[in-house]
Design an enzyme around this catalytic site. Structure first.
Site, mmCIF file in Angstrom:
data_model
loop_
_atom_site.group_PDB
_atom_site.id
_atom_site.type_symbol
_atom_site.label_atom_id
_atom_site.label_comp_id
_atom_site.label_asym_id
_atom_site.label_seq_id
_atom_site.Cartn_x
_atom_site.Cartn_y
_atom_site.Cartn_z
ATOM 1 N N GLY A 218 0.828 -1.203 0.000
ATOM 2 C CA GLY A 218 0.000 0.000 0.000
ATOM 3 C C GLY A 218 0.853 1.239 0.000
ATOM 4 O O GLY A 218 2.061 1.179 -0.244
ATOM 5 N N ASN A 219 0.244 2.387 0.237
ATOM 6 C CA ASN A 219 1.022 3.616 0.398
ATOM 7 C C ASN A 219 0.382 4.467 1.473
ATOM 8 O O ASN A 219 -0.692 4.127 2.000
ATOM 9 C CB ASN A 219 1.172 4.360 -0.942
ATOM 10 C CG ASN A 219 -0.155 4.820 -1.491
ATOM 11 O OD1 ASN A 219 -0.863 5.594 -0.862
ATOM 12 N ND2 ASN A 219 -0.516 4.314 -2.671
#
Ligand code: CTP
Length: 405
Positions: A218-219
């Site tokens: 993810g980020n």
């Protein structure tokens, strides 16, 4: 105690009318004071059947006006043209909740109680938050009063759809305080419903790229910027669709939300909303890479675990929709050579506008409630905005495109 916030030093009159949602005005008084406002409350006689003037007086730290004339003259005549003094004093007046009866009286110009009298005497902008049971709200005269007041420049915060105090489900619900406070922000910052009739598709948040059923890449995007843009556009009258990756941010219930998880789901949702009538604001932090394969069972340590992940590039969504929307705003997150990189991204992706976020600016970027951006346009112009709330940045982006969409 002095409070700081966007209402610091602002003088607000809160009008409360006879409606079950009147009890919610107590929390609204507290929130306005927390944001720095000085609040004076004026109520209709029937409002006091729902909420105690003493409660509102205690919370606002001011007297509450209920009657046009002083309550107890003790046999003496007292001069108190409070309505003139209040009318000049206020920077803003808001009636929340506004019953259908008071709504009708305001539209007809009545001045038959303290609240309606003050409406006629005030010099400030006016916000009304009508709320009622479904059939009362939908009543054609109520609806035409709302439209007529809006046409006169009154800022209306429409009631929401949901469960009502009567037990019925329908339209008429008093909105969340956050939405009312956002409306106050829109009005005190001098904005209007200038996006009425415009259709906006806003993407927001991160994407999650699955490795197996429990793990993902993810980020750090929170979605704050995109959600603020979607809410601000709705406040300004636009018809908004939000395409969002996983995020816990608050979005108004009227906004159509399409929840997605991965970059490929985001691509499908954006491509599905293609129309020359739509403006696309692509603020999502879409993953550039995704695992080449997704394991269908949890990868176990005993069977070798994960020592490396093979990645493949995701589809560049903006590049894939080139020219298919009426107007396109992209974002660029850069750490070096910001302006050059942002302009070349604007060209490469066929954008009308690009909003440059520099991670070098303190207080900007992921997770913060503040941001500092530069807005670059296809004609080569650029404007840098200093650090401020993401709410204000959202409005500034909309200001920059409002005349062009
Ligand atoms: N974007 C997109 N599709 C992707 C990746 C990004 O549409 N697969 C969009 C983002 O939503 C943003 C813009 O492209 O509006 C720029 O994103 P950014 O990550 O800054 O640029 P990239 O094109 O990914 O280039 P790089 O990471 O190399 O800077």
């Amino acid at each position: 105690m002095s409070r700081s916030g966007f209402l610091s030093g602002k003088k607000i009159i809160l009008g409360v009318t006879g409606c079950i949602a009147a009890y919610k005005s107590c929390n609204l008084v507290r929130d306005l004071i927390k944001l720095g406002a000085e609040v004076r409350v004026v109520i209709t006689p029937s409002a006091s059947a729902f909420v105690s003037p003493l409660t509102l007086s205690t919370l606002s730290k001011n007297r509450v006006i209920r009657n046009i004339f002083p309550d107890d003259l003790n046999g003496n005549v007292e001069v108190d043209p409070w309505h003139i003094e209040y009318g000049i004093w206020a920077d803003l007046m808001i009636v929340a909740p506004c019953s259908v009866n008071t709504l009708a009286k305001i539209n007809a110009g009545f001045a038959d109680n303290a609240l309606t009298t003050l409406i006629t005497a005030r010099r400030s902008p006016l916000i009304l938050c009508p709320a009622a049971d479904h059939d009362m709200y939908e009543y054609d005269i109520t609806q035409s009063n709302i439209k007529a007041l809006e046409a006169r420049g009154v800022f209306i915060v429409e009631a929401e759809h949901g469960e009502l105090a009567s037990g019925l489900t329908g339209i008429g619900r008093f909105p969340e305080n956050q939405k009312i406070i956002d409306a106050i922000y829109t009005v005190v910052s001098g904005r209007k419903k200038d996006l009425t009739g415009k259709k906006l598709v806003v993407s927001a948040g991160p994407t999650y790229e699955d490795i197996d059923p429990v793990r993902f890449l993810g980020n750090r995007s929170s979605g704050k910027m995109g959600y603020q843009i979607a809410n601000a556009a709705f406040q300004r009258g636009a018809d908004v669709t939000l395409i969002s990756g996983p995020s816990h941010e608050y979005i108004y219930p009227e906004i159509k939300k399409i929840s997605i998880r991965s970059a490929s789901e985001m691509a499908k949702a954006v491509q599905g909303s293609v129309s020359k009538e739509n403006t696309l604001i692509m603020s999502a932090a879409v993953a550039d890479f995704t695992p080449s394969t997704i394991a269908d069972k949890k990868i176990k340590k005993e069977t070798g675990g994960i020592s490396s992940i093979e990645l493949k590039e995701t589809e560049d969504i903006l590049a894939s929709i080139g020219g298919k929307f009426g107007y396109v705003v992209g974002f660029a997150l850069e750490t070096d050579n910001e302006m050059v990189n942002a302009f070349s991204k604007l060209e490469r992706k066929g954008l009308d506008v690009i909003v440059l976020n520099s991670l070098k600016d303190e207080g900007s970027g992921f997770e913060f409630d503040t941001n500092s951006v530069t807005i670059l346009k296809q004609d080569g112009s650029s404007n840098k905005y200093p650090l401020q709330s993401k709410k204000e940045i959202a409005h500034l982006i909309l200001d920059a495109i409002a005349g062009e969409i």
